[in-house]
Design a protein around this motif. Structure first.
Motif, PDB file in Angstrom:
ATOM      1  N   LEU A 156       0.833  -1.208   0.000  1.00 56.93           N
ATOM      2  CA  LEU A 156       0.000   0.000   0.000  1.00 56.93           C
ATOM      3  C   LEU A 156       0.863   1.252   0.000  1.00 56.93           C
ATOM      4  CD1 LEU A 156      -2.732  -1.280   2.445  1.00 56.93           C
ATOM      5  CD2 LEU A 156      -3.108  -0.564   0.087  1.00 56.93           C
ATOM      6  N   PHE A 205       1.958   2.010  -3.466  1.00 55.21           N
ATOM      7  CA  PHE A 205       0.882   2.622  -4.246  1.00 55.21           C
ATOM      8  C   PHE A 205       0.685   4.085  -3.841  1.00 55.21           C
ATOM      9  CE2 PHE A 205      -0.557  -1.718  -5.357  1.00 55.21           C
ATOM     10  CZ  PHE A 205      -0.754  -1.518  -6.707  1.00 55.21           C
ATOM     11  N   PRO A 235      -5.580   9.892  -2.612  1.00 54.41           N
ATOM     12  CA  PRO A 235      -6.403   8.738  -2.231  1.00 54.41           C
ATOM     13  C   PRO A 235      -7.460   9.138  -1.211  1.00 54.41           C
ATOM     14  CG  PRO A 235      -4.050   8.327  -1.933  1.00 54.41           C
ATOM     15  CD  PRO A 235      -4.201   9.787  -2.133  1.00 54.41           C
ATOM     16  N   PRO A 236      -8.537   8.337  -1.094  1.00 55.19           N
ATOM     17  CA  PRO A 236      -9.636   8.677  -0.193  1.00 55.19           C
ATOM     18  C   PRO A 236      -9.304   8.531   1.297  1.00 55.19           C
ATOM     19  CG  PRO A 236     -10.069   6.606  -1.305  1.00 55.19           C
ATOM     20  CD  PRO A 236      -8.834   7.161  -1.909  1.00 55.19           C
ATOM     21  N   VAL A 266     -12.770 -10.113   1.504  1.00 50.15           N
ATOM     22  CA  VAL A 266     -12.902  -9.019   0.542  1.00 50.15           C
ATOM     23  C   VAL A 266     -13.904  -7.990   1.032  1.00 50.15           C
ATOM     24  CG1 VAL A 266     -13.604  -8.384  -1.778  1.00 50.15           C
ATOM     25  CG2 VAL A 266     -12.340 -10.489  -1.407  1.00 50.15           C
ATOM     26  N   ILE A 289      -8.778  -7.575   2.909  1.00 51.30           N
ATOM     27  CA  ILE A 289      -7.834  -7.677   1.794  1.00 51.30           C
ATOM     28  C   ILE A 289      -7.363  -6.283   1.378  1.00 51.30           C
ATOM     29  CG2 ILE A 289      -7.576  -8.358  -0.634  1.00 51.30           C
ATOM     30  CD1 ILE A 289      -7.800 -10.795   0.942  1.00 51.30           C
ATOM     31  N   VAL A 290      -8.274  -5.441   1.066  1.00 52.53           N
ATOM     32  CA  VAL A 290      -7.964  -4.054   0.703  1.00 52.53           C
ATOM     33  C   VAL A 290      -8.984  -3.179   1.440  1.00 52.53           C
ATOM     34  CG1 VAL A 290      -8.036  -2.368  -1.170  1.00 52.53           C
ATOM     35  CG2 VAL A 290      -7.050  -4.632  -1.574  1.00 52.53           C
ATOM     36  N   PRO A 310     -12.613   1.710   1.332  1.00 48.90           N
ATOM     37  CA  PRO A 310     -12.666   2.986   0.608  1.00 48.90           C
ATOM     38  C   PRO A 310     -11.766   3.023  -0.621  1.00 48.90           C
ATOM     39  CG  PRO A 310     -12.476   3.359   2.958  1.00 48.90           C
ATOM     40  CD  PRO A 310     -12.263   1.897   2.740  1.00 48.90           C
ATOM     41  N   LEU A 311     -10.785   2.100  -0.702  1.00 44.21           N
ATOM     42  CA  LEU A 311      -9.888   2.110  -1.856  1.00 44.21           C
ATOM     43  C   LEU A 311     -10.503   1.415  -3.079  1.00 44.21           C
ATOM     44  CD1 LEU A 311      -6.372   1.426  -0.267  1.00 44.21           C
ATOM     45  CD2 LEU A 311      -7.505   3.592  -0.731  1.00 44.21           C
ATOM     46  N   PHE A 312     -11.581   0.691  -2.872  1.00 46.41           N
ATOM     47  CA  PHE A 312     -12.242   0.061  -4.020  1.00 46.41           C
ATOM     48  C   PHE A 312     -12.813   1.148  -4.939  1.00 46.41           C
ATOM     49  CE2 PHE A 312     -12.051  -3.868  -1.618  1.00 46.41           C
ATOM     50  CZ  PHE A 312     -11.969  -4.827  -2.616  1.00 46.41           C
ATOM     51  N   PRO A 313     -13.070   0.805  -6.204  1.00 44.55           N
ATOM     52  CA  PRO A 313     -13.566   1.805  -7.152  1.00 44.55           C
ATOM     53  C   PRO A 313     -14.798   2.532  -6.621  1.00 44.55           C
ATOM     54  CG  PRO A 313     -13.127  -0.260  -8.269  1.00 44.55           C
ATOM     55  CD  PRO A 313     -12.876  -0.501  -6.823  1.00 44.55           C
ATOM     56  N   ASP A 314     -14.930   3.794  -6.997  1.00 40.32           N
ATOM     57  CA  ASP A 314     -16.026   4.605  -6.472  1.00 40.32           C
ATOM     58  C   ASP A 314     -17.399   4.042  -6.819  1.00 40.32           C
ATOM     59  OD1 ASP A 314     -14.321   6.389  -5.272  1.00 40.32           O
ATOM     60  OD2 ASP A 314     -14.071   7.566  -7.124  1.00 40.32           O
ATOM     61  N   TRP A 315     -17.509   3.458  -8.031  1.00 39.07           N
ATOM     62  CA  TRP A 315     -18.827   2.963  -8.439  1.00 39.07           C
ATOM     63  C   TRP A 315     -19.281   1.772  -7.596  1.00 39.07           C
ATOM     64  CZ3 TRP A 315     -18.753  -2.109 -10.014  1.00 39.07           C
ATOM     65  CH2 TRP A 315     -17.536  -2.613 -10.517  1.00 39.07           C
ATOM     66  N   MET A 316     -18.331   1.124  -6.897  1.00 37.78           N
ATOM     67  CA  MET A 316     -18.736  -0.010  -6.058  1.00 37.78           C
ATOM     68  C   MET A 316     -19.156   0.430  -4.658  1.00 37.78           C
ATOM     69  SD  MET A 316     -15.856  -2.849  -6.978  1.00 37.78           S
ATOM     70  CE  MET A 316     -16.484  -4.166  -5.975  1.00 37.78           C
ATOM     71  N   GLN A 317     -18.810   1.680  -4.301  1.00 39.97           N
ATOM     72  CA  GLN A 317     -19.004   2.123  -2.922  1.00 39.97           C
ATOM     73  C   GLN A 317     -20.453   1.998  -2.417  1.00 39.97           C
ATOM     74  OE1 GLN A 317     -16.676   2.528  -0.765  1.00 39.97           O
ATOM     75  NE2 GLN A 317     -14.994   2.391  -2.233  1.00 39.97           N
ATOM     76  N   ALA A 326      -8.276  -3.903  -7.559  1.00 40.95           N
ATOM     77  CA  ALA A 326      -8.859  -2.718  -6.916  1.00 40.95           C
ATOM     78  C   ALA A 326      -7.793  -1.641  -6.717  1.00 40.95           C
ATOM     79  CB  ALA A 326      -9.481  -3.103  -5.579  1.00 40.95           C
ATOM     80  N   ASP A 329      -6.909  -0.061  -9.957  1.00 42.72           N
ATOM     81  CA  ASP A 329      -8.017   0.764 -10.415  1.00 42.72           C
ATOM     82  C   ASP A 329      -8.020   2.119  -9.682  1.00 42.72           C
ATOM     83  OD1 ASP A 329     -10.752   0.646 -11.940  1.00 42.72           O
ATOM     84  OD2 ASP A 329     -11.175   1.507  -9.957  1.00 42.72           O
ATOM     85  N   ARG A 330      -7.665   2.087  -8.410  1.00 42.06           N
ATOM     86  CA  ARG A 330      -7.660   3.301  -7.614  1.00 42.06           C
ATOM     87  C   ARG A 330      -6.457   4.183  -7.933  1.00 42.06           C
ATOM     88  NH1 ARG A 330     -10.885   6.563  -5.183  1.00 42.06           N
ATOM     89  NH2 ARG A 330     -12.102   4.782  -4.429  1.00 42.06           N
ATOM     90  N   PHE A 331      -5.286   3.556  -8.072  1.00 41.98           N
ATOM     91  CA  PHE A 331      -4.051   4.334  -8.129  1.00 41.98           C
ATOM     92  C   PHE A 331      -3.451   4.455  -9.525  1.00 41.98           C
ATOM     93  CE2 PHE A 331      -4.316   3.026  -3.707  1.00 41.98           C
ATOM     94  CZ  PHE A 331      -3.949   4.172  -3.032  1.00 41.98           C
ATOM     95  N   LEU A 380       1.816   1.405 -10.763  1.00 43.35           N
ATOM     96  CA  LEU A 380       2.757   1.337  -9.658  1.00 43.35           C
ATOM     97  C   LEU A 380       4.123   1.684 -10.254  1.00 43.35           C
ATOM     98  CD1 LEU A 380       2.931   0.623  -6.671  1.00 43.35           C
ATOM     99  CD2 LEU A 380       3.199  -1.758  -7.294  1.00 43.35           C
TER     100      LEU A 380
END
Lengths: 326, 279, 268
Positions: B48, B51, B59-60, B201, B206-207, B210-217, C46, C49-51, C54
């Protein structure tokens, strides 16, 4: 030169001890205490080609340890051991190719496969030439009456059927020595008899050397001319069953059947081993004729039989006697 | 009902004690488990971190919030409800479950107590070295930026404690559903495998969610597994502002109530079914 | 040697046939392993997709690493099952004694005892990801690159197999399942899914010099993909690095032989 030679073999294991209780378990995180166990202490014997020897002793006496050493699985702490002139654990592969081992409670067959495929696989593992293999296999199938079992997956066999198949599996490569570890354990009476008959035949007709570990003394009585008795890692006795009886089984059992129920005098009462209605079994240590006179004159006897005490009792007496000596 | 409470309490402490003993006996495994947690935590932070270092847009979440999220997740990983008590599994495969139904107890709460023990005992034990490492040792070995930060404030800490309590209940309510499913499935291995894929998930293990794509939020926002990690961890770091915390805890709690009622209903149906079909 | 390979093949065939007798359970578990490994892929996806990227590594580059490693790892899991369950099904039950009374190599008998076919799900998932990477990346496949890729994959196989052997060897000492080696096998697999250069130096050094994971995965893959390496490897070191996988295997195998000797003297 005997085929199996064991000289002064000892084996000591180190066992970790766990402290009981909650804090004990915590303590175990940091250090552990060890304790030594002498599984075998200076054991010596030798077995000649073609002998059928029974190996008995209470649980934990060291029987399995001996078998494991003889099959090259374990290395003893000290002492000498040779089988067919080879040291089992040093030339393990050559050695195991000439022995057969049956561990009664575990199968060596592939659980999900038909029996015959396990056999074919063993042929490959032992690299038995095809013609030789087929001959031996068919002979074993006939002797152990396995014909109808060959296409059944092992997991579907009854215990008795499986043990018979297992014994055949241990002999496919025609070993000159067979170690049988509790082959009749858990078997029904019929299966026990057929396994015994087979072992006898194998020893008599094929001159295979057999070392038979068992708790079932009927096996020993039916099969073995010679027994080794092990207790607490030491060899207590090496001799025939007759010798065993001479040493620990003198005295007789007197079985009496009465015409009608009768009370027994106190001096006879203490000799009763078993009683059910009109059948009474006495154990008589000495002066058997006088005891019989007494019985005949005091009770309404219908029938009377004098026998040797059963081997279990002889062995129990021996274990007891030896424990007192220690 | 004092008798029910004492019975539950007793069964809880008995199971906790048994679990502790088992875990402590396997000392090497316990220590190895802790080392594994720490290792995973470090790997996650490095990934992370990489990234974040390469990020083009903001990032959010702040990286400090990420660090808290990762370590709390590693330390509390044993709470994730993907497997079930093997002893209860044994009840179903052996058919002993019929006896459970005969007990003069409320079966749901009886199992709930057992499940609570099954979930919390290993976590309690493994939590301690993990927290020590994440708070004290990391700064000492020159990695203060990786250390688990303190809660954003005293109030955040208290709210986290409250939210976390609900998390434990939520985890048990889900675990017990796996157990109850065995009334129908007999063997929950397939379901466990499925949960093992889904729960990490959707909880954020796992992640961070909030880092998942916005459309999935919108979807991620309302599913129950979010109450397992995402809600308490973000309350802790202040990523969820205090003004929202109460609402989020209420969200967790609503799911707890729904799942408990669902489980309760299922047990009632199973009981009827067992009586009618005779097991 | 040839006889040994033949025996290995036969035992394997039989292990496969045994498993196929439980077809439904088998299919369910294949699906399970597919889903489980999918979870990791979702996480990686994910983040990309966000960042975005790398650094110079795009999602397709990482997919190339991920796919390759997952395929190898699944193959090892499938073929090293006998070692995986060694402690629980051979040592604890005493069945290993049975293996020792056979006149064949215990390594072969143990290895071919079981096949974990249900890991086909993970294998399939890895293949799908690798196909995506191949299609997207448009790698210039010279003979040299193909050779390096094959070399790297085989040494990766040796590397992960060796870890399974070490794990099995531990059972000679303790019946406890040692999660710590999972850190190296599973943890190693997931570590190697990302370029090694993103990790701290101490980690990179550990996975290069102590447990040569980077040598079998990252370095040769950088060579195949023709990426710049901040860790400073050259094409020469990248091409030689996979040798470490074989050395590691040899070391682990001798550990196994040592463990077997000990078993024979303690019989624990």
């Amino acid at each position: 030169m005997p085929q199996i030679l064991v000289e002064g073999i000892s084996k000591t294991f180190r066992v970790a001890e766990r402290n009981p209780g909650f804090l004990g378990a915590f303590g175990g995180l940091f250090h552990r205490r060890h304790r030594s166990i002498d599984a075998l202490r200076d054991v010596s014997f030798s077995i000649d080609e073609g002998e059928l020897v029974g190996y008995i002793g209470p649980n934990g006496a060291g029987k399995s340890t001996t078998i494991k050493i003889l099959s090259g699985i374990l290395v003893p702490s000290s002492g000498r051991c040779e089988v067919d002139g080879r040291v089992p654990w040093k030339e393990r592969r050559e050695h195991v190719a000439s022995i057969g081992v049956v561990f009664g409670q575990r199968t060596q067959l592939w659980w999900d496969l038909p029996v015959i495929e396990s056999y074919d696989l063993l042929r490959d593992i032992y690299r038995v030439p095809h013609s030789r293999y087929e001959h031996t296999r068919d002979e074993l199938i006939e002797m152990l009456d396995l014909g109808s079992l060959l296409d059944i997956p092992v997991r579907q066999l009854s215990l008795g059927q499986r043990v018979r198949c297992d014994i055949a599996a241990a002999l496919l490569h025609e070993p000159s020595i067979l170690f049988l570890d509790e082959p009749t354990i858990g078997l029904d009476a019929v299966s026990q008899l057929s396994v015994r008959a087979f072992i006898k035949q194998l020893s008599r007709d094929h001159k295979v050397t057999v070392l038979l570990t068992t708790h079932n003394l009927d096996d020993i009585e039916a099969l073995c001319d010679r027994i080794l008795v092990l207790s607490d890692g030491q060899l207590l006795m090496d001799g025939s069953i007759a010798e065993l009886r001479d040493r620990y089984g003198d005295g007789r059992y007197v079985a009496v059947e009465l015409e009608s129920f009768a009370a027994v005098a106190p001096e006879h009462e203490e000799r009763i081993v078993e009683r059910s209605d009109s059948h009474i079994l006495f154990s008589v240590a000495s002066d058997v004729p006088k005891f019989i006179d007494d019985v005949l004159s005091n009770y309404p006897v219908k029938d009377l039989l004098v026998t040797h005490p059963p081997i279990e009792r002889v062995v129990a007496t021996m274990y007891q006697a030896e424990r007192i000596e220690h | 009902m004092p008798s029910l409470t004492t019975a539950l309490l007793r069964s809880y402490t008995a199971v906790v004690a048994a679990r502790f003993r088992l875990l402590l006996q396997y000392r090497a495994a316990a220590l190895a488990g802790v080392a594994t947690q720490i290792f995973w935590g470090c790997i996650k932070l490095m990934v992370l971190g990489a990234f974040y270092a390469a990020a083009v847009t903001t990032p959010p979440m702040t990286f400090t919030a990420i660090v808290a999220y990762v370590w709390l997740g590693q330390v509390l990983i044993g709470l994730l409800p993907w497997n079930h008590d093997p002893e209860l599994q044994e009840l179903f495969t052996s058919g002993g479950v019929a006896y459970e139904l005969l007990r003069p107890l409320d079966l749901y709460w009886f199992w709930f107590a057992r499940t609570l023990a099954f979930r919390t005992a290993p976590t309690l034990l493994r939590m301690v070295p993990g927290i020590i490492f994440a708070t004290l040792i990391l700064p000492l070995i020159g990695l203060p930026e990786w250390a688990l930060p303190a809660p954003a404030s005293m109030t955040h800490g208290l709210m986290f404690a409250l939210s976390f309590t609900v998390t434990v209940m939520l985890s048990c309510a889900i675990t017990i559903l796996i157990t109850i499913s065995m009334f129908w499935l007999i063997e929950a291995r397939g379901l466990s495998t499925f949960m093992y894929g889904v729960v990490p998930v959707f909880s954020g293990m796992i992640v961070p969610l909030p880092l998942f794509p916005d459309w999935m939020q919108p979807f991620l926002q309302y599913q129950p597994f979010r109450g397992l990690c995402d809600v308490p961890f973000r309350i802790y770091s202040g990523d969820i502002p205090l003004s929202m915390a109460g609402q989020e805890i209420a969200f967790q709690f609503v799911w707890v109530v729904i799942l408990i009622l669902f489980g309760y209903g299922l047990i009632a149906r199973a009981r009827v079914r067992l009586v009618v079909q005779g097991g | 040697m040839i006889a040994a390979i033949r025996l290995f093949g036969r035992l394997m065939m039989i292990a496969i046939r045994s498993q196929m007798q439980y077809r439904n359970a088998f299919l369910l578990m294949v699906l399970g392993t597919f889903l489980t490994s999918m979870v990791q892929a979702i996480g990686i996806w994910a983040l990309f997709d966000r960042f975005g990227n790398l650094g110079v590594w795009s999602v397709a580059h990482v997919a190339f690493l991920y796919g390759t490693i997952n395929i190898v790892f699944a193959t090892v899991d499938i073929t090293a099952r006998g070692f995986d369950t060694f402690g629980s099904s051979l040592i604890r039950t005493g069945q290993f004694d049975r293996v020792l009374v056979r006149p064949a190599s215990p390594v072969i008998l143990v290895a071919a005892r079981e096949v974990a076919l249900h890991k086909l799900g993970q294998l399939l998932q890895g293949i799908l990801v690798l196909i995506y990477a191949f299609v997207t990346l448009d790698i210039d496949w010279t003979i040299g690159r193909i050779a390096l890729y094959v070399f790297a994959v085989s040494s990766m196989y040796a590397f992960f197999y060796a870890i399974q052997i070490v794990r099995a060897t531990m059972s000679f000492w303790t019946i406890e399942t040692l999660e710590i080696l999972n850190t190296i096998s599973h943890g190693g697999m997931e570590t190697a899914q990302y370029p090694m250069s993103i990790y701290k130096e101490s980690f990179t050094n550990f996975f290069t010099y102590v447990v040569p994971l980077a040598c079998v995965a990252y370095f040769p893959m950088v060579g195949v993909l023709n990426m710049p390496d901040p860790l400073g490897s050259t094409l020469l070191t990248q091409s030689l690095a996979p040798l470490a996988g074989y050395v590691f295997f040899a070391v682990c195998l001798s550990f196994w032989i040592f463990g077997m000797k000990r078993y024979q003297s303690t019989g624990s």
